[in-house]
Design an enzyme around this catalytic site. Structure first.
Site, PDB file in Angstrom:
ATOM      1  N   HIS A 290      42.172  37.707  42.683  1.00 29.24           N
ATOM      2  CA  HIS A 290      41.595  38.511  43.773  1.00 29.24           C
ATOM      3  C   HIS A 290      40.099  38.796  43.648  1.00 29.24           C
ATOM      4  O   HIS A 290      39.515  39.424  44.519  1.00 29.24           O
ATOM      5  CB  HIS A 290      42.335  39.849  43.898  1.00 29.24           C
ATOM      6  CG  HIS A 290      42.031  40.781  42.757  1.00 29.24           C
ATOM      7  ND1 HIS A 290      42.628  40.661  41.531  1.00 29.24           N
ATOM      8  CD2 HIS A 290      41.179  41.819  42.665  1.00 29.24           C
ATOM      9  CE1 HIS A 290      42.158  41.591  40.736  1.00 29.24           C
ATOM     10  NE2 HIS A 290      41.272  42.306  41.391  1.00 29.24           N
TER      11      HIS A 290
HETATM   12  N1  UDP Z   1      49.339  45.011  38.809  1.00 30.26           N
HETATM   13  C1  UDP Z   1      50.514  45.527  39.342  1.00 30.26           C
HETATM   14  N2  UDP Z   1      51.100  44.850  40.364  1.00 30.26           N
HETATM   15  C2  UDP Z   1      50.597  43.696  40.877  1.00 30.26           C
HETATM   16  C3  UDP Z   1      49.401  43.164  40.323  1.00 30.26           C
HETATM   17  C4  UDP Z   1      48.797  43.861  39.280  1.00 30.26           C
HETATM   18  O1  UDP Z   1      51.004  46.554  38.896  1.00 30.26           O
HETATM   19  O2  UDP Z   1      51.183  43.153  41.819  1.00 30.26           O
HETATM   20  C5  UDP Z   1      48.692  45.747  37.724  1.00 30.26           C
HETATM   21  C6  UDP Z   1      48.451  44.929  36.492  1.00 30.26           C
HETATM   22  O3  UDP Z   1      49.586  44.930  35.670  1.00 30.26           O
HETATM   23  C7  UDP Z   1      47.270  45.630  35.862  1.00 30.26           C
HETATM   24  C8  UDP Z   1      46.502  46.129  37.051  1.00 30.26           C
HETATM   25  O4  UDP Z   1      47.404  46.112  38.159  1.00 30.26           O
HETATM   26  O5  UDP Z   1      47.673  46.751  35.116  1.00 30.26           O
HETATM   27  C9  UDP Z   1      45.347  45.218  37.305  1.00 30.26           C
HETATM   28  O6  UDP Z   1      44.774  45.539  38.497  1.00 30.26           O
HETATM   29  P1  UDP Z   1      43.769  44.585  39.240  1.00 30.26           P
HETATM   30  O7  UDP Z   1      44.088  43.183  38.890  1.00 30.26           O
HETATM   31  O8  UDP Z   1      43.809  44.990  40.660  1.00 30.26           O
HETATM   32  O9  UDP Z   1      42.371  45.055  38.661  1.00 30.26           O
HETATM   33  P2  UDP Z   1      41.465  44.547  37.464  1.00 30.26           P
HETATM   34  O10 UDP Z   1      42.272  44.558  36.224  1.00 30.26           O
HETATM   35  O11 UDP Z   1      40.991  43.195  37.825  1.00 30.26           O
HETATM   36  O12 UDP Z   1      40.343  45.523  37.423  1.00 30.26           O
END
Ligand code: UDP
Length: 349
Positions: free
Chosen positions: A205
């Site tokens: 994403h």
């Molecule tokens: N996550 C979740 N459900 C989903 C996709 C991701 O619970 O369908 C969780 C994932 O396990 C992690 C967090 O969301 O803990 C990551 O969020 P995201 O990828 O949006 O943000 P980033 O880590 O890139 O800042």
């Protein structure tokens, strides 16, 4: 002591849940949560509050959409109005989103101390909105709560040494809390007809991947090849879904599903063969579940996952071997260490 916490996006809910739990174990601390509204869908926001029992936000600014500057500007005003009205001893911010930046700016201008969880991470790629947000947030913070030694080094290189602490990774605390509950209660494997050890998980994403259609198509091709006849589960982020719909991208071998809750995600991760992701959080969660990860980016802030053999960048050949544990992510007590530091900081003011 009164802490005001700023959250707005999915990973912040997960980190804030771990620290709110640590706060609730102490006496004499009051926490007020401001939700900026950056993520607002039931499956991107509400599910985390209910599953992880995060205290309901005192304020929801309901700000989402629009260009980065406009969104951050509206958040800045919204947060400032609240901080002017309500006394707080310290503002707690997480990670690298527009909500993080707006919170840091609002508090710094009002001379309210700022504590930054996940301070010091760097991709050294200023084209990423996250990198801009985290650099500014770090330079405005009084307490810099670092998950890794690399983060401390990065801050030192920018001349920041005061208020810097290595605490470990709160996402490790979050995983340790969720895993056993998830394995007991989640029915996602049955629901999706998956056998443990016979599927992989993918998330994608980041703007750098979704905003460049040629790059996105190359990534989708890569994932299709990697799936190699086995299910690859792809809980699709709303931003990515919008691009897939706009460009009529219909991968043949990827199983697109709506975003899942944190417990279902932990259950999926626990018995996946591989994780493919451009998420910061998932790169580490893959390691916490001891599942190898392929990062769908050209660099990562979480260099330890690469150096210890658990992660590789999608365009590089292979993992480092042998795989080793990563002690600096801590033993699940990062949240308690953070609360100790917040209390000590406020006592010294
Ligand atoms: N996550 C979740 N459900 C989903 C996709 C991701 O619970 O369908 C969780 C994932 O396990 C992690 C967090 O969301 O803990 C990551 O969020 P995201 O990828 O949006 O943000 P980033 O880590 O890139 O800042």
């Amino acid at each position: 002591m009164k802490i005001t916490t700023i959250v707005g996006a999915r990973p912040q809910f997960i980190k804030a849940a771990a620290i709110s739990r640590a706060i609730s174990r102490r006496s004499g601390i009051e926490e007020a949560i401001i939700h900026t509204g950056q993520h607002f869908d039931a499956n991107m926001s509400d599910v985390f509050f209910s599953e992880l029992k995060i205290p309901q936000p005192l304020h929801n600014l309901d700000i989402h959409g629009g260009a980065h500057g406009a969104m951050t500007g509206r958040m800045l005003k919204g947060i400032e109005d609240i901080l002017i009205d309500e006394q707080t001893d310290i503002l707690l911010i997480y990670g690298d989103t527009n909500s993080t930046l707006a919170g840091a700016l609002a508090a710094a201008k009002l001379h309210i101390p700022v504590a930054h969880v996940e301070a010091g991470l760097r991709s050294f790629n200023r084209a990423m909105p996250e990198e801009v947000n985290r650099v500014v947030a770090d330079h405005l913070s009084d307490l810099l709560l670092c998950p890794t030694f690399e983060a401390i080094k990065n801050l030192k290189n920018e001349g920041i040494t005061a208020g810097v602490h290595h605490v470990g990774d709160v996402m490790n605390d979050a995983t340790l809390f969720a895993r056993s509950i998830a394995l007991k209660n989640s029915k996602i494997l049955e629901r999706l007809n998956l056998s443990p050890g016979k599927y992989s998980v993918c998330t994608l994403h980041r703007a750098e991947n979704t905003d460049d259609i040629d790059r996105l198509l190359r990534l989708v091709d890569f994932l299709e090849i990697e799936s190699d006849g086995r299910p690859m589960l792809f809980p699709i982020h709303p931003r990515t879904k919008a691009v897939f719909v706009e460009h009529n991208i219909q991968p043949k071998h990827l199983q697109l599903i709506d975003p899942v809750g944190y417990l279902d995600m932990n259950c999926l991760l626990a018995s996946a063969t591989t994780v493919y992701t451009d998420s910061g959080g998932l790169q580490k969660e893959a390691y916490f579940h001891r599942v190898p990860c392929v990062t769908l980016r050209e660099e990562t802030e979480w260099v330890e996952t690469i150096n210890h053999g658990w992660n590789r960048l999608w365009q590089t050949d292979n993992y480092c071997t042998p795989r080793r544990d990563i002690p600096e992510y801590g033993d699940g007590s990062a949240s308690d260490m953070i609360v100790d530091l917040l209390l000590a900081h406020s006592a010294n003011l």
